[in-house]
Design an enzyme around this catalytic site. Structure first.
Site, PDB file in Angstrom:
ATOM      1  N   SER A 239      21.403 -10.798 -41.704  1.00 50.71           N
ATOM      2  CA  SER A 239      21.048 -10.657 -43.119  1.00 50.71           C
ATOM      3  C   SER A 239      19.687 -11.279 -43.398  1.00 50.71           C
ATOM      4  O   SER A 239      19.117 -11.069 -44.473  1.00 50.71           O
ATOM      5  CB  SER A 239      22.110 -11.313 -44.008  1.00 50.71           C
ATOM      6  OG  SER A 239      22.468 -12.597 -43.519  1.00 50.71           O
TER       7      SER A 239
ATOM      8  N   GLU B 114      29.401  -6.918 -34.143  1.00 49.48           N
ATOM      9  CA  GLU B 114      30.213  -6.049 -34.976  1.00 49.48           C
ATOM     10  C   GLU B 114      30.971  -5.029 -34.135  1.00 49.48           C
ATOM     11  O   GLU B 114      30.463  -4.546 -33.119  1.00 49.48           O
ATOM     12  CB  GLU B 114      29.318  -5.296 -35.982  1.00 49.48           C
ATOM     13  CG  GLU B 114      28.598  -6.211 -36.949  1.00 49.48           C
ATOM     14  CD  GLU B 114      27.705  -5.454 -37.933  1.00 49.48           C
ATOM     15  OE1 GLU B 114      27.057  -6.121 -38.754  1.00 49.48           O
ATOM     16  OE2 GLU B 114      27.672  -4.200 -37.882  1.00 49.48           O
TER      17      GLU B 114
ATOM     18  N   GLU C 116      34.990  -8.316 -43.477  1.00 49.41           N
ATOM     19  CA  GLU C 116      34.085  -8.106 -44.609  1.00 49.41           C
ATOM     20  C   GLU C 116      34.535  -6.958 -45.497  1.00 49.41           C
ATOM     21  O   GLU C 116      34.753  -5.840 -45.036  1.00 49.41           O
ATOM     22  CB  GLU C 116      32.657  -7.839 -44.118  1.00 49.41           C
ATOM     23  CG  GLU C 116      31.670  -7.621 -45.264  1.00 49.41           C
ATOM     24  CD  GLU C 116      30.207  -7.656 -44.850  1.00 49.41           C
ATOM     25  OE1 GLU C 116      29.351  -7.439 -45.735  1.00 49.41           O
ATOM     26  OE2 GLU C 116      29.923  -7.905 -43.666  1.00 49.41           O
TER      27      GLU C 116
END
Length: 269
Positions: free
Chosen positions: A50, A120, A187
């Site tokens: 991020s 991920e 998430e």
């Protein structure tokens, strides 16, 4: 006097899950803020991709490079005394090739001094997870909304609301534990699903937009400090309003300089 906190390890996180103590996790990308949140008692610091958004101004997390992630991670590490520091493997550094995944991880660990990595995906990243874990590096998984796959999803909306996707997420979480992950981020998924996942696996779950039934919570530091006002999802709680504070402070500085009020007699040599 600065309060001393115990050193956090993956084993400590496991003990926290087993005892019911919630895990507090935030992102950080630089020495100064890393040092501050470490001193405030944060358990885990995620040097997240991020950084691509909040530090570099990109629309997605995809552009950030491995070199840039190592730079941010090494900066954070210099300010840490107790938190566990996990670094995101950026897009393109682990997908589809487990040797590349291990090479990327080794660079992060050797060049930044971080304590582990996050990637991920579920069963599709099996070989990468197994290879990294076999090298002795802690791996955190990430399921649900996986921002590196944003163009596949086409939206940042809540994931796994449909039964088929929810069932896959549960099986992926179980698989990640079997592969050797020490924790998994969930998430933007329904709170009821996050509860099922948390009860289905023995490793800690860390939620962001996943409700209260997970083992811990994570937020992007710049969001929770009110430095990024344009981003306001339902799950975000702002604990400060630093954009307004900084804007006001800079405004006062500009005014004082223009008025020849700064520096005054006490602020010169």
């Amino acid at each position: 006097m600065e309060k001393k906190y115990p050193k956090i390890t993956t084993r400590v996180l496991q003990e926290m899950k087993e005892s019911g103590e919630k895990i507090a996790m935030l992102t950080a990308y630089d020495y100064t803020l890393g040092r501050i949140i470490d001193a405030a008692g944060i358990d885990v610091i995620l040097v997240g991709d991020s950084a691509s958004n909040v530090m570099a101004g990109h629309e997605t997390t995809l552009p950030i490079t491995l070199d840039q992630m190592i730079y941010h991670a090494s900066s954070v590490i210099r300010g840490i005394s107790h938190a566990l520091v996990i670094v995101d493997l950026p897009f393109g550094s682990y997908q589809g090739n487990s040797k590349v995944a291990l090479d990327s991880t080794i660079r992060i660990m050797k060049e930044s001094g971080a304590h582990g990595v996050k990637l991920e995906g579920g069963t599709e990243v099996k070989e990468s997870v197994l290879r990294i874990v076999s090298a002795g590096v802690p791996v955190m998984g990430h399921l649900g909304l996986t921002p590196q796959s944003i163009y596949k999803f086409g939206t940042y909306n809540v994931r796994a609301k449909e039964e088929a996707e929810a069932e896959k997420l549960i099986s992926d979480a179980i698989a990640l534990e079997e592969y050797g992950c020490f924790a998994v981020v969930l998430e933007k998924i329904p709170a009821t699903l996050a509860k099922i996942v948390t009860q289905s696996i023995n490793i800690p779950t860390i939620g962001i937009g996943a409700g209260p039934h997970v083992d811990g919570q994570v937020l992007v530091l710049h969001d929770m400090l009110g430095l990024t006002k344009a981003f306001h999802p339902r799950f975000l709680r702002r604990y400060a309003d630093l954009e307004d504070t900084i804007t006001e402070a800079v405004g006062h500085y500009v005014t004082d300089v223009k008025a020849k009020d700064f520096p005054n007699e006490k602020e010169q040599y």
